[in-house]
Design a protein around this motif. Structure first.
Motif: not given
Ligand SMILES: NC(=O)c1ccc[n+]([C@@H]2O[C@H](COP(=O)([O-])OP(=O)(O)OC[C@H]3O[C@@H](n4cnc5c(N)ncnc54)[C@H](O)[C@@H]3O)[C@@H](O)[C@H]2O)c1
Ligand SMILES: O=c1ccn([C@@H]2O[C@H](COP(=O)(O)OP(=O)(O)O[C@H]3O[C@H](CO)[C@@H](O)[C@H](O)[C@H]3O)[C@@H](O)[C@H]2O)c(=O)[nH]1
Length: 431
Positions: A382, A400-402, A404-405, A409, A421-424
């Motif tokens: 986070d 996973d979604d973690e 995104e915080t 990334q 994952r995408e965006g990472m």
């Protein structure tokens, strides 16, 4: 058999509980009152899968603990399982083992009849005859090979799977110099041999048995360093080293095990034992070039991780999540952990570290009290500007979604455990 185990740490507690489970009456002797009280309360002093169940079942019955070495006079065999740590120059420090050996010898003075002393601690060949037996003889007033026997019986259990490894060994190694000692060892291990039909029992000399332990460990450490070096080269050529490792592992001469490349090996044994063997080699004027390189490659891997991270994030003043502090999954042990090296490097470069481990945070907090320790991987991620993955705990594979915080990334994975994952921005250390 009545068995005493002197030293109830990672090895001693596991060995004592397993031998009790195999039907022996076992007393664990340790100078640490807290450990003794914990075992007698039916609890385990260390985190080790399967061990709590065994200790709970047998404490107060076939397993008890005490701080009194005299308790070993009621037993037939004493297993020495005290620590043999590294000195500054890599050689092993025998002082704790010798002190416990003296306690053992003094108690043996009161024992009637033959007694076998089994050295399970890892020691360099020659040290038993030169440093351990004389202490036993002096303290007991008896002669080795007559009043008591001495055997070397190295332990091959790994932390995180110690109970399983002890109960289903690949091999047993008995090092002794007389038939009586071999006979007592066979009696000690008979229930285990019966439970593991066909397990090889290697009978050899004390010196050979001691060297088998070092050879086993440096071979495995060397295998990992070799795959790490290959992995570093693979990364430069945009080659997936894990696919390469899978393929070479199919060659039975190589085997698929211990081919996981990444941030390298840590623990209480590989670093200590490679250093001890290098120091021993130098003490007889042999330059252990290959072993030096094995250690050199390992030392570089955490630095390579930091450099990779620094290619994407300014470390100074930024929050970096450190996922995994234990030297491997399944243990709370941080001895030799790659995380200690990585945290050191991060702090040196001015990063704010947010660290998480499911069981090893307390141990790391003793070493780095000023680092922020959080209760979950999600909390570490986070708001962080980057993350290093240093231990392959299963739960990191489920993140996973973690991600995104995170403020940025950027993930550098030293254990091939995170799913990109995408965006990472994802960097594998050796792939
Ligand atoms: N940790 C492992 O997985 C592993 C595996 C194989 C071999 N080994 C070897 O086994 C040995 C023990 O390693 P460990 O990791 O269990 O060490 P450890 O530090 O966890 O345990 C040693 C224990 O001995 C106790 N002790 C010290 N002096 C004593 C004395 N005089 N009397 C009674 N108890 C005393 C300590 O209090 C401690 O609880 C080492 O030589 C190590 O290299 C370790
Ligand atoms: O493919 C691999 C396998 C292991 N490791 C690392 O190597 C270190 C040691 O792992 P492991 O050997 O599983 O644990 P240990 O408890 O240190 O066990 C080793 O050291 C013990 C103490 O001597 C021996 O008894 C064991 O046989 C020997 O495997 C850890 O940091 C692992 O992450 C890798 O990097 N890649």
């Amino acid at each position: 058999m009545n068995v005493s185990v002197v030293g109830s740490g990672y090895v001693g507690t596991t060995v004592a509980a397993c031998l009790a489970d195999l039907g022996h009456d076992v007393v664990a002797i340790d100078i640490d009152q807290e450990i003794v009280d914990t075992v007698n309360a039916g609890e385990t002093p260390i985190h080790e899968p399967g061990l709590p169940e065994l200790v709970e079942t047998h404490a107060g019955g076939r397993l008890r603990a005490t701080t009194e070495h005299d308790a070993l006079t009621d037993t037939d065999v004493t297993i020495l399982a005290m620590q043999t740590p590294s000195r500054e120059d890599g050689s092993i420090d025998l002082s704790v083992l010798k002190a416990g050996t003296r306690d053992t010898g003094e108690a043996l003075a009161e024992k009637d009849g033959y007694h076998l002393v089994v050295v399970k601690s890892t020691v360099i060949p020659g040290m038993i005859e030169a440093e351990i037996e004389p202490v036993l003889e002096e303290a007991s007033g008896k002669t080795a090979g007559e009043g008591f026997g001495v055997a070397v019986n190295p332990e091959f259990q790994s932390q995180g799977s110690a109970v399983e490894d002890f109960m289903q060994p690949d091999k047993l190694v008995f090092g002794a110099e007389d038939e009586r000692a071999f006979g007592a060892l066979h009696e000690l291990y008979n229930p285990l041999v019966e439970a593991n039909d066909g397990v090889p029992v290697v009978e050899t000399g004390q010196r050979e048995a001691a060297m088998v332990k070092y050879a086993n460990n440096v071979f495995l450490a060397g295998k990992i360093s070799l795959i790490n070096e290959l992995g570093n080269i693979c990364k430069e050529f945009d080659v997936d080293s894990y696919e390469v490792a899978d393929a070479i592992g199919l060659d039975e001469r190589i085997s698929e095990r211990f081919l996981r490349s990444g941030v390298g090996w840590g623990g209480s044994c590989f670093p200590k034992d490679t250093d001890a063997l290098r120091a021993a080699a130098r003490s007889v004027d042999y330059e252990p070039q290959l072993l030096d390189a094995v250690v050199g490659v390992n030392d570089n891997q955490p630095r390579r991780m930091l450099d990779l991270l620094a290619q994407h994030v300014d470390l100074a003043g930024n929050r970096i999540a450190v996922l995994g502090l234990a030297f491997k999954p399944g243990t709370d042990d941080i001895r030799g952990s790659r995380a200690t090296v990585a945290i050191d490097g991060l702090l040196e470069r001015g990063a704010d570290v947010a660290a998480y481990d499911p069981v090893a945070a307390d141990a790391m907090a003793e070493k780095f009290p000023d680092v922020e320790y959080v209760e979950s991987a999600a909390a570490a991620l986070d708001g962080s500007n980057g993350a290093l993955v240093l231990t392959d705990w299963d739960e990191f594979g489920a993140l996973d979604d973690e991600f995104e915080t995170m403020a940025d990334q950027v993930v550098v994975d030293g254990r091939r455990i995170v799913d990109p994952r995408e965006g990472m921005t994802y960097e594998g250390l050796t792939w």
